[in-house]
Write a protein that holds these residues in place. Structure first.
Motif, PDB file in Angstrom:
ATOM      1  N   PRO A 174      16.931  48.963  44.482  1.00 38.71           N
ATOM      2  CA  PRO A 174      15.644  49.059  43.769  1.00 38.71           C
ATOM      3  C   PRO A 174      15.741  50.133  42.681  1.00 38.71           C
ATOM      4  O   PRO A 174      16.145  51.264  42.939  1.00 38.71           O
ATOM      5  CB  PRO A 174      14.655  49.458  44.874  1.00 38.71           C
ATOM      6  N   ALA A 175      15.384  49.772  41.459  1.00 40.51           N
ATOM      7  CA  ALA A 175      15.613  50.658  40.318  1.00 40.51           C
ATOM      8  C   ALA A 175      14.346  50.772  39.485  1.00 40.51           C
ATOM      9  O   ALA A 175      13.435  49.949  39.575  1.00 40.51           O
ATOM     10  CB  ALA A 175      16.741  50.097  39.462  1.00 40.51           C
ATOM     11  N   PRO A 176      14.271  51.806  38.637  1.00 44.07           N
ATOM     12  CA  PRO A 176      13.161  51.875  37.679  1.00 44.07           C
ATOM     13  C   PRO A 176      13.150  50.634  36.796  1.00 44.07           C
ATOM     14  O   PRO A 176      14.203  50.104  36.434  1.00 44.07           O
ATOM     15  CB  PRO A 176      13.479  53.135  36.865  1.00 44.07           C
ATOM     16  N   LEU A 177      11.948  50.174  36.465  1.00 42.48           N
ATOM     17  CA  LEU A 177      11.761  49.012  35.608  1.00 42.48           C
ATOM     18  C   LEU A 177      11.117  49.440  34.300  1.00 42.48           C
ATOM     19  O   LEU A 177      10.089  50.122  34.307  1.00 42.48           O
ATOM     20  CB  LEU A 177      10.859  47.983  36.304  1.00 42.48           C
ATOM     21  N   VAL A 178      11.708  49.032  33.174  1.00 46.17           N
ATOM     22  CA  VAL A 178      11.109  49.231  31.854  1.00 46.17           C
ATOM     23  C   VAL A 178      10.777  47.861  31.274  1.00 46.17           C
ATOM     24  O   VAL A 178      11.670  47.014  31.120  1.00 46.17           O
ATOM     25  CB  VAL A 178      12.043  50.001  30.903  1.00 46.17           C
ATOM     26  N   ILE A 179       9.499  47.640  30.983  1.00 45.11           N
ATOM     27  CA  ILE A 179       9.041  46.411  30.342  1.00 45.11           C
ATOM     28  C   ILE A 179       8.888  46.690  28.858  1.00 45.11           C
ATOM     29  O   ILE A 179       8.229  47.655  28.465  1.00 45.11           O
ATOM     30  CB  ILE A 179       7.711  45.947  30.954  1.00 45.11           C
ATOM     31  N   VAL A 180       9.486  45.846  28.017  1.00 46.32           N
ATOM     32  CA  VAL A 180       9.490  46.052  26.568  1.00 46.32           C
ATOM     33  C   VAL A 180       8.801  44.861  25.902  1.00 46.32           C
ATOM     34  O   VAL A 180       9.262  43.717  26.042  1.00 46.32           O
ATOM     35  CB  VAL A 180      10.924  46.210  26.029  1.00 46.32           C
ATOM     36  N   LEU A 181       7.708  45.116  25.176  1.00 44.18           N
ATOM     37  CA  LEU A 181       6.902  44.059  24.563  1.00 44.18           C
ATOM     38  C   LEU A 181       7.181  43.972  23.066  1.00 44.18           C
ATOM     39  O   LEU A 181       7.059  44.966  22.338  1.00 44.18           O
ATOM     40  CB  LEU A 181       5.418  44.342  24.795  1.00 44.18           C
ATOM     41  N   HIS A 182       7.512  42.790  22.599  1.00 50.01           N
ATOM     42  CA  HIS A 182       7.835  42.562  21.188  1.00 50.01           C
ATOM     43  C   HIS A 182       6.579  42.595  20.316  1.00 50.01           C
ATOM     44  O   HIS A 182       5.445  42.562  20.801  1.00 50.01           O
ATOM     45  CB  HIS A 182       8.569  41.238  21.017  1.00 50.01           C
ATOM     46  N   GLY A 183       6.795  42.624  18.999  1.00 51.15           N
ATOM     47  CA  GLY A 183       5.703  42.609  18.047  1.00 51.15           C
ATOM     48  C   GLY A 183       5.233  41.196  17.736  1.00 51.15           C
ATOM     49  O   GLY A 183       5.762  40.204  18.258  1.00 51.15           O
ATOM     50  N   ALA A 184       4.222  41.076  16.872  1.00 48.75           N
ATOM     51  CA  ALA A 184       3.645  39.782  16.515  1.00 48.75           C
ATOM     52  C   ALA A 184       4.680  38.875  15.867  1.00 48.75           C
ATOM     53  O   ALA A 184       5.480  39.313  15.042  1.00 48.75           O
ATOM     54  CB  ALA A 184       2.460  39.980  15.570  1.00 48.75           C
ATOM     55  N   GLU A 185       4.654  37.613  16.272  1.00 48.99           N
ATOM     56  CA  GLU A 185       5.578  36.601  15.797  1.00 48.99           C
ATOM     57  C   GLU A 185       7.028  36.955  16.107  1.00 48.99           C
ATOM     58  O   GLU A 185       7.962  36.434  15.490  1.00 48.99           O
ATOM     59  CB  GLU A 185       5.382  36.317  14.295  1.00 48.99           C
ATOM     60  N   GLY A 186       7.204  37.826  17.077  1.00 53.89           N
ATOM     61  CA  GLY A 186       8.541  38.211  17.501  1.00 53.89           C
ATOM     62  C   GLY A 186       8.950  37.450  18.744  1.00 53.89           C
ATOM     63  O   GLY A 186       8.302  36.498  19.176  1.00 53.89           O
ATOM     64  N   SER A 187      10.065  37.881  19.328  1.00 56.41           N
ATOM     65  CA  SER A 187      10.569  37.220  20.537  1.00 56.41           C
ATOM     66  C   SER A 187      11.218  38.245  21.448  1.00 56.41           C
ATOM     67  O   SER A 187      11.581  39.353  21.025  1.00 56.41           O
ATOM     68  CB  SER A 187      11.587  36.136  20.181  1.00 56.41           C
ATOM     69  N   ALA A 188      11.379  37.837  22.695  1.00 53.27           N
ATOM     70  CA  ALA A 188      12.026  38.695  23.680  1.00 53.27           C
ATOM     71  C   ALA A 188      13.466  38.997  23.273  1.00 53.27           C
ATOM     72  O   ALA A 188      13.929  40.143  23.357  1.00 53.27           O
ATOM     73  CB  ALA A 188      11.986  38.018  25.051  1.00 53.27           C
ATOM     74  N   GLU A 189      14.182  37.979  22.814  1.00 50.47           N
ATOM     75  CA  GLU A 189      15.579  38.190  22.421  1.00 50.47           C
ATOM     76  C   GLU A 189      15.680  39.082  21.196  1.00 50.47           C
ATOM     77  O   GLU A 189      16.561  39.940  21.096  1.00 50.47           O
ATOM     78  CB  GLU A 189      16.255  36.844  22.154  1.00 50.47           C
ATOM     79  N   GLN A 190      14.760  38.913  20.272  1.00 49.47           N
ATOM     80  CA  GLN A 190      14.782  39.717  19.051  1.00 49.47           C
ATOM     81  C   GLN A 190      14.607  41.203  19.367  1.00 49.47           C
ATOM     82  O   GLN A 190      15.365  42.052  18.890  1.00 49.47           O
ATOM     83  CB  GLN A 190      13.669  39.233  18.126  1.00 49.47           C
ATOM     84  N   ILE A 191      13.608  41.524  20.172  1.00 52.60           N
ATOM     85  CA  ILE A 191      13.342  42.931  20.471  1.00 52.60           C
ATOM     86  C   ILE A 191      14.451  43.498  21.356  1.00 52.60           C
ATOM     87  O   ILE A 191      14.815  44.674  21.251  1.00 52.60           O
ATOM     88  CB  ILE A 191      11.948  43.112  21.122  1.00 52.60           C
ATOM     89  N   ARG A 192      15.043  42.656  22.194  1.00 54.01           N
ATOM     90  CA  ARG A 192      16.157  43.117  23.024  1.00 54.01           C
ATOM     91  C   ARG A 192      17.340  43.541  22.157  1.00 54.01           C
ATOM     92  O   ARG A 192      17.983  44.559  22.399  1.00 54.01           O
ATOM     93  CB  ARG A 192      16.577  41.991  23.975  1.00 54.01           C
TER      94      ARG A 192
END
Length: 299
Positions: free
Chosen positions: A42-60
C-alpha cells in the motif's frame, strides 16, 4: 480553454507502462491511467487532473509525476475527463445547461480511490490531488466536496470560484497553489461573473486568504525564491500561512503566464505556448508539490 502550452512539450514515455483502469459510472464507462511503483505494498496515491480539452496521457507525459513516483514508490493515477472536460461546479459559459453538467466527477474520483483502497494498493491516509488549469478548478471542487478522501491538494493555475468561497462544506486540508501574475486564462486579479454571479473568480491572493482563514492560520509571510534563470523575465515569491492548523502556500510567479514553473528543458513551453505568457524556470513545480505533500496524512 485549450491548454496549448502542453502541445509538443512532452517528455519521453516513462520506462514503466501505464495500466488503464475502467469504471462503470452513470452515463458510461470512465477511464484513468495508473502507474504503480509501489511493488505490491500500500503506497501514497497522487491523482493528477489534466486541463481543459486535455487527456490523461498528455498530462502524464508533460508532468514529471511518473519519475517522482518511481523514486518515491508511489501510485500515480491520471483520470480522463469526459470530452476532455471536468464538471468542476462552476456555472461559467452556461455549463449548468450543458450535458457535461450532469457528469458526476466527484463520484468518479471517489469510486477510483475506493477501488484502489479495496484492492490494497494505496495508503488510505496518504491520498493527494493535483490539478492543472481546469483540473485545478476541479481540484477546488474536491477540496470542498471530497475532503474526506485527501490529505492535501494542489490547484494550479486555477483561482477559487466565488461559489466555493460561499459554500465549501468539507473539512480543512493543506493546500498549495501556483499562479502567474500575467496569466491570460485565469487572471491573477480574478474575473467578474457573467449572468450568474457564482461564475466569478476570486483574485489569487483572496483565494490564499480564504484558505488561510479556513485552515486556522494566524498570519502569513512571504519570501522571494532564488533566481535560477535571469532570461525568463519572472520571479517566484512564496507566501505561506503561519500558525496554521493546516498548511497553506501560494507560489506567486511575478511576470508568469498560464504555465507552471519548471527547471527541465523538456517541460519548457513550445512556440504555441508563448500565447499563454511567460514560463518561469526558477523551480520545478512537481518537486515543490511533492515536498509539500510528502509529510501530510489524513487523521
Amino acid at each position: 480553454m485549450v491548454l496549448v502550452a502542453l502541445t509538443g512539450a512532452v517528455r519521453p514515455a516513462a520506462a514503466q507502462g501505464a495500466i488503464t483502469l475502467t469504471y462503470q459510472m452513470p452515463g458510461g464507462n470512465r477511464t484513468a491511467l495508473m502507474t504503480d511503483f509501489a511493488r505490491g505494498r500500500p503506497a501514497p496515491l497522487v491523482i493528477v487532473l489534466h486541463g481543459a480539452e486535455g487527456s490523461a496521457e498528455q498530462i502524464r507525459r508533460y508532468l514529471t509525476w511518473d519519475e517522482i513516483g518511481a523514486r518515491e514508490k508511489l501510485v500515480v493515477v491520471y483520470p480522463q475527463g469526459v470530452r476532455g472536460s471536468w464538471n468542476d461546479g462552476r456555472p461559467t459559459d452556461g455549463r449548468r445547461f450543458n450535458p457535461l453538467s450532469r457528469i458526476d466527477d466527484v463520484a468518479f474520483i471517489r469510486n477510483l480511490v475506493a477501488d484502489l483502497n479495496n484492492k490494497g494498493r494505496i495508503d488510505r491516509r496518504r491520498v493527494y490531488v493535483v490539478g492543472l488549469s481546469a483540473g485545478g478548478h476541479m481540484t477546488n471542487r474536491l477540496i470542498c466536496e471530497a475532503s474526506d478522501i485527501f490529505a492535501a491538494a494542489a490547484p494550479l493555475l486555477a483561482t477559487l470560484s466565488v461559489r466555493w468561497s460561499r459554500f465549501c462544506p468539507g473539512q480543512p486540508m493543506p493546500v498549495l497553489m501556483v499562479a502567474g501574475t500575467e496569466d491570460p486564462i485565469t487572471p491573477f486579479g480574478g474575473r467578474a461573473g457573467g449572468v450568474d454571479p457564482d461564475s466569478a473568480l476570486h483574485p489569487v491572493m483572496d483565494s490564499f486568504a480564504f484558505f488561510r482563514s479556513r485552515n486556522g492560520c494566524l498570519s502569513a509571510g512571504e519570501r522571494v525564491l532564488p533566481e535560477q534563470e535571469t532570461s525568463d523575465n519572472s520571479r517566484v515569491f512564496l507566501s505561506e500561512g503561519t500558525g496554521c492548523l493546516h498548511a497553506v502556500r501560494v507560489y506567486r510567479v511575478e511576470g508568469g503566464g498560464h504555465h507552471t514553473p519548471t527547471r527541465l528543458q523538456r517541460r519548457q513551453r513550445p512556440p504555441m505556448g508563448a500565447l499563454l505568457g511567460q514560463q518561469n524556470h526558477d523551480i520545478e513545480t512537481d518537486e515543490e508539490i511533492w515536498a509539500f505533500f510528502a509529510g501530510k496524512r489524513r487523521p
